[in-house]
Design a protein around this motif. Sequence first.
Motif, PDB file in Angstrom:
ATOM      1  N   THR A   1       0.832  -1.335  -0.259  1.00 55.21           N
ATOM      2  CA  THR A   1      -0.474  -0.286  -0.473  1.00 55.21           C
ATOM      3  C   THR A   1       0.743   1.459  -0.406  1.00 55.21           C
ATOM      4  N   PRO A   2       0.476   2.127  -0.396  1.00 56.83           N
ATOM      5  CA  PRO A   2       1.236   3.450  -0.073  1.00 56.83           C
ATOM      6  C   PRO A   2       1.426   3.682   0.745  1.00 56.83           C
ATOM      7  N   GLU A   3       0.427   3.564   2.480  1.00 61.83           N
ATOM      8  CA  GLU A   3       1.638   4.346   2.757  1.00 61.83           C
ATOM      9  C   GLU A   3       2.527   3.002   3.464  1.00 61.83           C
ATOM     10  N   GLN A   4       1.996   1.326   3.231  1.00 58.70           N
ATOM     11  CA  GLN A   4       3.482   0.406   3.881  1.00 58.70           C
ATOM     12  C   GLN A   4       4.999   1.233   2.931  1.00 58.70           C
ATOM     13  N   SER A   5       4.690   1.770   2.031  1.00 59.98           N
ATOM     14  CA  SER A   5       5.722   1.857   0.955  1.00 59.98           C
ATOM     15  C   SER A   5       6.251   3.182   1.825  1.00 59.98           C
TER      16      SER A   5
ATOM     17  N   THR B   1       4.894   9.332 -11.307  1.00 56.62           N
ATOM     18  CA  THR B   1       5.397  11.050 -11.461  1.00 56.62           C
ATOM     19  C   THR B   1       5.929  11.246  -9.994  1.00 56.62           C
ATOM     20  N   LEU B   2       5.179  10.990  -8.808  1.00 55.45           N
ATOM     21  CA  LEU B   2       5.112  11.271  -6.961  1.00 55.45           C
ATOM     22  C   LEU B   2       6.316   9.783  -6.550  1.00 55.45           C
ATOM     23  N   TRP B   3       5.719   8.783  -7.549  1.00 54.41           N
ATOM     24  CA  TRP B   3       7.061   7.510  -6.852  1.00 54.41           C
ATOM     25  C   TRP B   3       8.673   7.914  -7.215  1.00 54.41           C
ATOM     26  N   ARG B   4       8.260   7.971  -8.950  1.00 54.62           N
ATOM     27  CA  ARG B   4       9.188   8.111  -9.281  1.00 54.62           C
ATOM     28  C   ARG B   4      10.510   9.352  -8.665  1.00 54.62           C
ATOM     29  N   GLY B   5      10.012  10.569  -8.811  1.00 57.06           N
ATOM     30  CA  GLY B   5      10.230  11.250  -8.352  1.00 57.06           C
ATOM     31  C   GLY B   5      11.149  11.012  -6.367  1.00 57.06           C
ATOM     32  N   LEU B   6      10.475  10.162  -5.642  1.00 56.77           N
ATOM     33  CA  LEU B   6      10.683   9.904  -4.681  1.00 56.77           C
ATOM     34  C   LEU B   6      11.935   9.191  -4.847  1.00 56.77           C
TER      35      LEU B   6
ATOM     36  N   GLY C   1       2.098   1.139  -8.786  1.00 56.03           N
ATOM     37  CA  GLY C   1       1.076   1.689  -8.514  1.00 56.03           C
ATOM     38  C   GLY C   1      -0.410   2.386  -9.381  1.00 56.03           C
ATOM     39  N   PRO C   2      -0.946   3.392  -9.246  1.00 50.34           N
ATOM     40  CA  PRO C   2      -1.903   3.971 -10.259  1.00 50.34           C
ATOM     41  C   PRO C   2      -0.864   4.733 -11.014  1.00 50.34           C
ATOM     42  N   GLU C   3      -1.112   5.078 -12.304  1.00 47.79           N
ATOM     43  CA  GLU C   3      -0.995   5.732 -13.155  1.00 47.79           C
ATOM     44  C   GLU C   3      -0.452   6.647 -13.601  1.00 47.79           C
ATOM     45  N   GLU C   4      -1.490   7.720 -12.233  1.00 42.52           N
ATOM     46  CA  GLU C   4      -1.460   8.866 -12.079  1.00 42.52           C
ATOM     47  C   GLU C   4      -0.514   9.363 -11.088  1.00 42.52           C
TER      48      GLU C   4
END
Length: 173
Positions: free
Chosen positions: A51-55, A88-93, A82-85
């Motif tokens: 989940t995003p919270e777990q990540s 960019t967030l996760w790639r940036g992190l 994760g979802p396509e939208e």
Amino acid sequence: MGGTSSGRRTGARDRDGEGRARNARPRDGLGRPLPYGADGVERQPEGVVRTPEQSVAEAQELLDAGKPFHAHEVFEDAWKSGPEEERTLWRGLAQLAVGLTHAARGNVTGGARLLRRGAAAVEEWAAGTGPARPYGMDLAGLAGWARGLAEDVERGAGPVDAEARAPRLRGGG
């Protein structure tokens, strides 16, 4: 050549259990390959869906332990699963974590470049797609942390202590 717990070695290439090329050499805490047979840091499993919270929680634990390379692997899994939208967030992190990795390895140019690229990506995501505090993360604070660290690295701070300079994903940069 001998096998390893994370794969097998055939010919000149390491392979995973399904025959895909996969480097099975042990790694240090910053993800640098060590000689076969050396004691290394346990590698992050690849392709884990969290989940995003777990990540966020797992990545923070790894960052706090001075293992930004391993945190990048967690973010990369979130980016790919994760979802396509949110990509960019996760790639940036992931770029922020790799930037810290390079800075800790003493790679001034690569570290500063990736820190700035990651800062721009999380800001772009917050400005265009999503909230400024997704999953409780302080994206403005992370971008400021990354740019400040990039400046320190370029000023000749030398290799940084990844544990001491780890960001706080949920605030306090």
